[in-house]
Design a protein around this motif. Structure first.
Motif, mmCIF file in Angstrom:
data_model
loop_
_atom_site.group_PDB
_atom_site.id
_atom_site.type_symbol
_atom_site.label_atom_id
_atom_site.label_comp_id
_atom_site.label_asym_id
_atom_site.label_seq_id
_atom_site.Cartn_x
_atom_site.Cartn_y
_atom_site.Cartn_z
ATOM 1 N N ILE A 1 0.470 5.998 -11.038
ATOM 2 C CA ILE A 1 0.328 5.106 -9.885
ATOM 3 C C ILE A 1 1.042 3.790 -10.174
ATOM 4 O O ILE A 1 0.773 3.145 -11.190
ATOM 5 N N ARG A 2 1.955 3.400 -9.292
ATOM 6 C CA ARG A 2 2.616 2.102 -9.435
ATOM 7 C C ARG A 2 2.422 1.303 -8.155
ATOM 8 O O ARG A 2 2.780 1.762 -7.067
ATOM 9 N N TYR A 3 1.844 0.102 -8.270
ATOM 10 C CA TYR A 3 1.598 -0.747 -7.101
ATOM 11 C C TYR A 3 2.889 -1.457 -6.711
ATOM 12 O O TYR A 3 3.594 -2.002 -7.562
ATOM 13 N N ILE A 4 3.186 -1.461 -5.418
ATOM 14 C CA ILE A 4 4.461 -2.029 -4.982
ATOM 15 C C ILE A 4 4.312 -3.214 -4.022
ATOM 16 O O ILE A 4 5.248 -3.991 -3.859
ATOM 17 N N ARG A 5 3.150 -3.358 -3.397
ATOM 18 C CA ARG A 5 2.916 -4.565 -2.603
ATOM 19 C C ARG A 5 1.433 -4.666 -2.257
ATOM 20 O O ARG A 5 0.692 -3.688 -2.320
ATOM 21 N N GLU A 6 1.025 -5.862 -1.909
ATOM 22 C CA GLU A 6 -0.363 -6.129 -1.534
ATOM 23 C C GLU A 6 -0.405 -6.428 -0.032
ATOM 24 O O GLU A 6 0.543 -6.970 0.537
ATOM 25 N N PHE A 7 -1.490 -6.052 0.606
ATOM 26 C CA PHE A 7 -1.645 -6.378 2.026
ATOM 27 C C PHE A 7 -3.116 -6.613 2.326
ATOM 28 O O PHE A 7 -4.004 -6.290 1.530
ATOM 29 N N LYS B 1 -16.581 -14.531 8.225
ATOM 30 C CA LYS B 1 -17.323 -15.395 7.304
ATOM 31 C C LYS B 1 -17.222 -14.884 5.875
ATOM 32 O O LYS B 1 -17.314 -15.671 4.926
ATOM 33 N N SER B 2 -17.047 -13.571 5.713
ATOM 34 C CA SER B 2 -16.853 -12.969 4.380
ATOM 35 C C SER B 2 -15.443 -12.399 4.329
ATOM 36 O O SER B 2 -15.108 -11.472 5.078
ATOM 37 N N GLU B 3 -14.611 -12.945 3.457
ATOM 38 C CA GLU B 3 -13.212 -12.526 3.399
ATOM 39 C C GLU B 3 -13.088 -11.095 2.869
ATOM 40 O O GLU B 3 -13.773 -10.703 1.926
ATOM 41 N N LEU B 4 -12.209 -10.329 3.498
ATOM 42 C CA LEU B 4 -11.949 -8.965 3.030
ATOM 43 C C LEU B 4 -11.035 -9.004 1.815
ATOM 44 O O LEU B 4 -10.041 -9.746 1.796
ATOM 45 N N PRO B 5 -11.324 -8.204 0.778
ATOM 46 C CA PRO B 5 -10.423 -8.155 -0.378
ATOM 47 C C PRO B 5 -9.113 -7.478 0.001
ATOM 48 O O PRO B 5 -9.072 -6.657 0.925
ATOM 49 N N PRO B 6 -8.026 -7.814 -0.686
ATOM 50 C CA PRO B 6 -6.740 -7.173 -0.362
ATOM 51 C C PRO B 6 -6.720 -5.722 -0.825
ATOM 52 O O PRO B 6 -7.496 -5.315 -1.686
ATOM 53 N N ARG B 7 -5.836 -4.948 -0.227
ATOM 54 C CA ARG B 7 -5.540 -3.607 -0.707
ATOM 55 C C ARG B 7 -4.079 -3.549 -1.153
ATOM 56 O O ARG B 7 -3.335 -4.520 -1.017
ATOM 57 N N LYS B 8 -3.669 -2.419 -1.683
ATOM 58 C CA LYS B 8 -2.311 -2.282 -2.207
ATOM 59 C C LYS B 8 -1.636 -1.048 -1.640
ATOM 60 O O LYS B 8 -2.282 -0.077 -1.261
ATOM 61 N N LEU B 9 -0.304 -1.115 -1.570
ATOM 62 C CA LEU B 9 0.507 0.071 -1.363
ATOM 63 C C LEU B 9 0.987 0.537 -2.724
ATOM 64 O O LEU B 9 1.375 -0.275 -3.571
#
Length: 292
Positions: free
Chosen positions: A161-167, A263-271
């Motif tokens: 698995i290689r992460y290529i961007r965050e969203f 009010k509660s920020e969502l954590p980022p996910r990755k591609l």
């Protein structure tokens, strides 16, 4: 058990087409030869693999088990043949990618365009599935690599698995129908007072948003579940509810839609780009991965 490879080859083509006649055309042998090969294989395994009737052919439970093992083997053989034909050049061969339609449309198209211009003789094949189903394609050897949202419950240590961007994901609503919410911040509890539009259960996005609500001891029951983020945005635009979508696919509709403040920020996910540790990676696939 000494069973001729040709018998498994015949079994594979009958199993994926569920047709003796289609298999005979694919293999360039007579239908009676196909039928005889299946009978020989069933006798050697001492198991019935197909239920035959005048209208259709079905796999037995034993046949389904066998197909789950034979299909990856057949795909692996085909990939080996393709890599030999490639030799050490990029003047031919095939690049087969699995990805969701959202990732294809909003992320992969420029890279596919570049690859096609640089290596016009390589055949590009893209199979659209949800990120979860794409892992199945990778496991059975149907694709060289996949592009997936992460976290993905189907990925384990057998994959590279290689992460290529965050969203980030966001809740999107129509200014026309929900304009009073534009300058408010809502809790997860307050969000449940509105109809929620989201992707279906068999998706990483659904897994992610349900887990967020569960962390707040809340059960999310969406009003509408679909397989397309673009359609979710269309339905949000006509006021059917608040859509949950990745931020990178909403830029074209920002004049109609706005993100709901939380009010509660969502954590980022990755591609991520993923390939199997157990399968050889073609030269074309390695070259395409080098773009990221």
């Amino acid at each position: 058990m000494d069973i001729n490879y040709e018998l498994y080859k015949v079994f594979y083509h009958v199993a994926i087409s569920l047709s003796f006649s289609e298999a005979s055309k694919k293999l360039y042998i007579s239908q009676s030869a196909v039928s005889q090969s299946i009978k020989v294989l069933e006798k050697k395994l001492n198991r019935t693999l197909f239920i035959r009737s005048t209208k259709k052919v079905q796999l037995t439970p034993e046949g389904e088990i066998l197909l789950r093992h034979v299909e990856p083997a057949m795909n692996l053989i085909r990939r080996g043949e393709a890599q030999i034909m490639e030799t050490d050049t990029l003047n031919g061969g095939q690049l087969h990618i699995g990805a969701s339609d959202t990732i294809c449309r909003y992320f992969l198209v420029p890279y596919l365009n570049r690859f096609h211009k640089e290596y016009p003789h390589i055949h590009i094949k893209v199979t659209n599935q949800t990120s979860i189903r794409c892992v199945d394609l990778l496991e059975n050897g149907s694709v060289d690599l996949i592009f997936t949202n992460y976290p993905n419950s189907r990925l384990d240590h057998s994959f590279h698995i290689r992460y290529i961007r965050e969203f980030h994901d966001c809740f999107i609503a129509s200014r026309k129908y929900y304009g009073e919410l534009e300058h408010q911040t809502l809790s997860f509890q307050e969000l449940l007072e509105y109809p929620i539009l989201m992707l279906g259960r068999n998706s990483t996005t659904s897994e992610f948003v349900h887990s967020m609500f569960q962390q707040h001891q809340l059960d999310l029951v969406p009003e509408i579940e679909l397989s397309s983020n673009d359609l979710l945005l269309d339905l949000a635009s006509i006021g059917l509810g608040i859509a949950f979508v990745p931020d990178f696919c909403v830029t074209q509709k920002l004049h109609e839609l706005f993100p709901i403040g939380l009010k509660s920020e969502l954590p980022p996910r990755k591609l991520a780009v993923v390939h199997s540790e157990q399968m050889p990676v073609s030269r074309a696939a390695r070259q395409f991965m080098s773009y990221f």
